[in-house]
Design a protein around this motif. Structure first.
Motif, short mmCIF file in Angstrom:
data_model
loop_
_atom_site.label_atom_id
_atom_site.label_comp_id
_atom_site.label_asym_id
_atom_site.label_seq_id
_atom_site.Cartn_x
_atom_site.Cartn_y
_atom_site.Cartn_z
N ARG A 1 75.80 46.01 108.30
CA ARG A 1 75.56 46.23 106.87
C ARG A 1 76.72 45.63 106.08
NH1 ARG A 1 75.28 51.20 109.40
NH2 ARG A 1 73.30 52.33 109.36
N ALA B 1 70.42 55.73 112.11
CA ALA B 1 71.18 54.59 112.58
C ALA B 1 72.64 55.03 112.67
CB ALA B 1 71.05 53.43 111.59
N MET C 1 63.54 51.65 105.20
CA MET C 1 63.34 52.85 104.38
C MET C 1 63.47 52.55 102.90
SD MET C 1 65.13 56.01 106.22
CE MET C 1 66.72 55.26 106.07
N GLU D 1 69.71 58.07 99.69
CA GLU D 1 70.86 57.20 99.94
C GLU D 1 71.61 56.78 98.67
OE1 GLU D 1 70.59 54.73 103.74
OE2 GLU D 1 68.61 54.47 102.86
N ARG E 1 73.70 49.71 102.48
CA ARG E 1 72.57 50.37 103.14
C ARG E 1 71.25 50.13 102.39
NH1 ARG E 1 74.50 55.56 106.22
NH2 ARG E 1 72.27 55.65 106.53
N TYR F 1 67.67 59.34 111.08
CA TYR F 1 66.41 59.32 110.33
C TYR F 1 65.35 58.67 111.22
CZ TYR F 1 68.31 54.64 109.21
OH TYR F 1 68.87 53.39 109.28
N1 GLY Z 1 69.46 52.32 104.91
C1 GLY Z 1 69.59 52.85 106.19
C2 GLY Z 1 70.84 52.55 106.86
O1 GLY Z 1 71.66 51.83 106.35
O2 GLY Z 1 71.04 53.04 107.94
#
Ligand code: GLY
Length: 356
Positions: free
Chosen positions: A293, A250, A36, A42, A320, A237
């Motif tokens: 992440r 997620a 994304m 975000e 993210r 999402y």
């Molecule tokens: N950027 C999307 C996520 O970290 O889930």
């Protein structure tokens, strides 16, 4: 992704590069990313929003140059995102966000009631309100990483797959990288190790500046794409590719380095997806992917020269936003390493704030 993008940018600009990866490049957090490009959704702080907006602005020329250099197809679309409100409370919150976007000059369109469903007929008929952010989009993460790597290798980068970096040491004017299989001397070492930052020592120091935050991502497929926009709801999402692939993300979980999917993760994402996009019920279930992440305490990445080790440059902790910020990070790092340029963005990303 960050390592691939930095290697690509450096090799294109004439540097001799060795890319060390304990896995295949792109098999860390990247493989579970939905790609994304949504900074207004975000960008949780003004510094992150600034970085994200700058990152988004780099994308079109970056992908165009990469397509040309690689001769590969890289899916990249900027048809917007739709944030969806399914209750009156969510609709009120969305309206406030629309007012905020108006105040800071972000292009948007807020619609409520029947108009929301008309805006995107893939949404459930009970949708209360929707907020369209037309600048947003997504990129096909695997094709992007593959193309970056292919160009970097063609331009002379050596890719050491499966090489585990154990320590980095300063030896006079050179910086030495000790892997489980070789020792390499370099002018500069770019640390792009994501969640695994603390798994190698740098001049004897083990850092805890980055911790893993697990994300589970589902891949579904439909006979055709139900919409062309990224859909964003309270609990998930959705990223719809042109070929009918539908990514559902997620989870956000503190699970250490555990990269397993869970029944609760999959079931929570599926029910959230169904409430946002009823047609997803008939989709084929293809796979679940899991990524870690790399999160810092302030959720901002660590980019810039080490304040301690003279030959070390950091490019990690993107949490993210690794895909969104990859082109910008590569540009900043290449400018720093090759020309000594200090991008104004470095003000927000200094390694020194974590003693690095
Ligand atoms: N950027 C999307 C996520 O970290 O889930």
């Amino acid at each position: 992704m960050i390592g691939c993008a930095v290697a690509y940018e450096l090799t294109r600009r004439g540097a001799e590069v060795v890319l060390l990866d304990m896995r295949q490049p792109g098999a860390g957090a990247t493989q579970a990313s939905a790609g994304m490009l949504t900074p207004y959704l975000e960008g949780e702080s003004s510094a992150l929003l600034q970085l994200g907006v700058a990152g988004l602005a780099r994308y079109a020329p970056f992908v165009e140059a990469l397509r040309e250099a690689s001769g590969r197809v890289v899916e990249y679309r900027r048809e917007g995102s739709v944030e969806v409100a399914l209750s009156d409370g969510e609709a009120e919150a969305l309206q406030s966000r629309a007012a905020y976007y108006a105040a800071i000059g972000v292009p948007h369109r807020f619609v409520a009631g029947d108009e929301a469903h008309a805006l995107d007929p893939s949404l459930p008929s009970a949708v209360r309100a929707a907020l369209l952010l037309p600048d947003h989009g997504y990129v096909g993460v695997h094709s992007l990483a593959g193309a970056l790597l292919a160009v970097a290798e063609r331009e002379g980068a050596r890719v050491a797959v499966g090489a585990r970096v154990e320590r980095v040491t300063t030896e006079g004017a050179v910086t030495r990288v000790h892997t489980d299989r070789e020792v390499l001397d370099a002018d500069v070492v770019v640390v792009a190790s994501g969640s695994w930052l603390g798994h190698a020592t740098i001049d004897g120091v083990t850092s805890e500046a980055v911790r893993p935050v697990r994300g589970q991502l589902l891949q579904l497929s439909m006979s055709h794409a139900p919409t062309s926009r990224v859909l964003w709801g309270r609990a998930c999402y959705l990223v719809p590719w042109t070929d009918g692939t539908l990514l559902v993300g997620a989870t956000v979980e503190e699970a250490g380095f555990d990269e397993h999917a869970t029944a609760a993760g999959v079931s929570g994402l599926l029910s959230a997806a169904f409430s946002l996009l009823p047609a997803a019920r008939t989709a084929r279930f293809d796979s679940v992917r899991v990524g870690l992440r790399p999160a810092t305490k302030d959720h901002l990445p660590i980019i810039g020269r080490s304040s301690v080790a003279p030959g070390v440059v950091y490019a990690t902790g993107h949490y993210r936003s690794g895909i969104l910020l990859a082109p910008l990070t590569a540009e900043i790092v290449a400018g720093l390493v090759l020309d000594g340029d200090a991008s104004p963005h470095l003000e927000h990303t200094r390694p020194g704030r974590f003693g690095l």
